[in-house]
Write a protein that holds these residues in place. Structure first.
Motif, short mmCIF file in Angstrom:
data_model
loop_
_atom_site.label_atom_id
_atom_site.label_comp_id
_atom_site.label_asym_id
_atom_site.label_seq_id
_atom_site.Cartn_x
_atom_site.Cartn_y
_atom_site.Cartn_z
N ALA A 248 34.50 -7.85 -4.45
CA ALA A 248 34.39 -6.47 -3.55
C ALA A 248 35.60 -6.19 -3.17
N THR A 249 36.10 -7.11 -1.50
CA THR A 249 36.62 -6.80 -0.60
C THR A 249 37.99 -6.77 -1.20
N LEU A 250 38.32 -8.04 -1.63
CA LEU A 250 39.70 -8.54 -2.41
C LEU A 250 39.63 -7.69 -3.53
N VAL A 251 39.02 -7.33 -4.37
CA VAL A 251 38.99 -6.23 -5.91
C VAL A 251 40.24 -4.63 -4.63
N VAL A 252 39.21 -4.40 -3.80
CA VAL A 252 39.37 -3.14 -3.11
C VAL A 252 40.43 -3.12 -2.01
N GLN A 253 40.85 -4.40 -1.75
CA GLN A 253 42.47 -4.99 -1.27
C GLN A 253 43.37 -4.15 -1.92
N LEU A 254 43.27 -5.18 -3.20
CA LEU A 254 44.01 -5.28 -3.33
C LEU A 254 44.77 -3.94 -5.19
N GLN A 255 43.79 -3.10 -5.14
CA GLN A 255 43.61 -1.44 -5.94
C GLN A 255 44.31 -0.75 -4.54
N THR A 256 43.44 -0.24 -3.55
CA THR A 256 44.24 -0.09 -2.59
C THR A 256 44.97 -0.11 -2.00
N GLY A 262 39.25 -2.25 2.14
CA GLY A 262 38.71 -3.47 1.77
C GLY A 262 37.67 -4.04 2.58
N ALA A 263 37.22 -4.11 3.86
CA ALA A 263 37.05 -4.35 4.63
C ALA A 263 34.88 -3.63 5.07
N LEU A 264 35.73 -2.86 3.99
CA LEU A 264 34.62 -1.78 5.17
C LEU A 264 33.80 -1.43 3.31
N SER A 265 34.10 -2.22 2.50
CA SER A 265 33.75 -2.22 0.80
C SER A 265 32.95 -3.06 0.73
N GLY A 266 33.10 -4.39 1.43
CA GLY A 266 32.42 -5.83 1.49
C GLY A 266 31.23 -5.39 2.68
N PHE A 267 31.84 -4.91 4.32
CA PHE A 267 31.09 -4.90 4.91
C PHE A 267 30.01 -3.47 4.55
#
Length: 439
Positions: A248-256, A262-267
């Protein structure tokens, strides 16, 4: 004397005198303003206006720290270290010693590289992974200076060329942003390409360390470390949740295109999953912020320092005076910029924090000498990365020492700082200069 020169020299002197870098930057910013013709109120106003430029980076580090703290409590990194110990065994025989040695070195290098992107936890993995492996490292007679070089290589080279995780922060949020704000018309696609040749310098240094400098066995006392006596059972659910959080961290970071979200979603995934039973979300966030706060505050102060330097108008004067001193000698200009960058980063201890300071001076200087856009990128990026390895105050050397010196057999200066300085800063200086001349 030029106000920029005075401010940078003062910052270096204070940093090498072990004054806190944030305080050194703040004092130097005031000196730059006053010597540059600004009054105290104007200097403070310029410094305050620049602080916001480092806020995004500081928040990214805080959330990455929180994610790293949560991930360490999930048991995933513990499972990795235990798996390596089981596969290698604690009593290697002569028949498989060489295979075990290279397997261990590759595993440590892979984890160091992954800590910057796949598992963006930076140095947080070292005190978890390395201490349990010290018994195996000692039994295999592996020189711990080589382990320090492996760790530092993974921590530094990865962010120099891969625009994911910490590399995304270094290449896009810091390097590209500061280049463009100082007048260089660069694009995000040009940054990794320009940094590839300097990164090859890091590769050459690692190969020399592995096959020349530290290839011979080195004897250590076999000391039992507390972590090695404890085997923790990690639940399957924890592993799957951890993997989901990383993805999730990687996907959100790449999308946004944002490490913050990205880190927030993983946390959030780790915190709400129920696998972190013995620690609260508030405690995790506090641990993460504590782990990354120093570099975050340095970034904020560096942005304020850079804004004051710009406000004095002394940058153009410095560029003109250096141009007159060097003349048309581009090779000398490139070498001087790299050496100064080395000194600044050695003093600050962070390549991330160096860019806002040197970009203000280097971009107009490079353009005045006719360096191309890729060459200017390589100059600024290499000048910042120089000194990250080999600085006593850098987390790229402090992290390896924290893991390797658990049993008191690894000296920070002799076994981490000097080896990484020799094997990485010197090749990086050479390859960075070549990049500036050929790109």
């Amino acid at each position: 004397m030029n106000a920029v020169v005075i401010a940078v020299c003062l910052m270096l002197i204070l940093s090498f005198a072990r004054v806190n870098v944030v305080i050194a930057l703040t004092i130097s910013a005031v000196a730059a303003g006053l010597f540059g013709g600004l009054n105290l109120n104007e200097t403070i106003a310029a410094f305050n206006s620049g602080l916001g430029g480092g806020a995004q980076i500081a928040l990214s580090y805080a959330l990455l720290g929180a994610f790293a703290a949560a991930l360490s409590h999930s048991g995933l990194t513990t499972l990795i270290s235990q798996s390596i110990i089981k596969k290698l065994g604690k009593e290697p025989t002569s028949a498989n010693t060489n295979l075990l040695r290279w397997s261990l070195l590759f595993a440590i290098l892979a984890m160091a590289v992954s800590s910057q992107n796949v598992l963006p936890i930076h140095i947080a993995f070292i005190p978890i992974l390395i201490p349990p492996l010290l018994l195996v490292i000692s039994a295999l007679n592996i020189d711990r200076r080589l382990i320090a070089c492996l760790l530092t290589f993974g921590l530094v080279t990865t962010y120099m060329i891969l625009p994911i995780g910490f590399g995304g922060i270094f290449l896009n949020d810091i390097l590209l942003a500061n280049l463009t704000s100082n007048g260089l018309e660069a694009t995000s696609s040009q940054i990794p390409q320009a940094m590839l040749l300097p990164a090859l310098g890091m590769v050459s240094g690692l190969l020399i360390a592995m096959f020349v400098s530290y290839r011979k066995p080195r004897q250590y006392q076999t000391k039992q470390v507390d972590q090695q006596q404890q085997e923790v059972t990690v639940e399957t659910k924890s592993i799957w949740v951890s993997v989901a959080a990383i993805v999730a961290t990687l996907v959100v970071q790449l999308q946004t295109d944002s490490m913050i979200f990205g880190a927030l979603s993983g946390f959030i995934i780790l915190n709400l999953s129920g696998i972190l039973k013995n620690v609260s979300g508030q405690d995790l966030f506090s641990q993460g912020v504590l782990m990354m706060a120093n570099i975050g505050f340095i970034m904020i102060a560096a942005a304020g320092f850079a804004e004051v330097v710009k406000s004095t108008g002394e940058v153009s004067t410095l560029v003109a005076s250096i141009g007159e001193f060097i003349g048309d000698n581009k090779p000398l200009a490139a070498m001087l910029m790299l050496v100064v960058g080395l000194l600044i980063t050695m003093g600050i201890g962070s390549s991330f924090s160096t860019i806002p300071i040197i970009a203000t001076i280097y971009v107009p200087l490079a353009l005045s000498f006719g360096f191309s856009i890729p060459a200017t990128i390589a100059l600024v990026g290499t000048a910042a990365a120089l000194g990250d390895a080999g600085s006593p105050a850098s987390d790229s050397t402090l992290g390896p020492t924290a893991g390797l010196n658990v049993d008191g057999q690894h000296d920070h200066i002799r076994d981490s700082v000097i080896p990484t300085f020799i094997h990485f800063n010197i090749p990086l200086l050479v390859f960075g200069w070549i990049a500036a001349m050929v790109l």
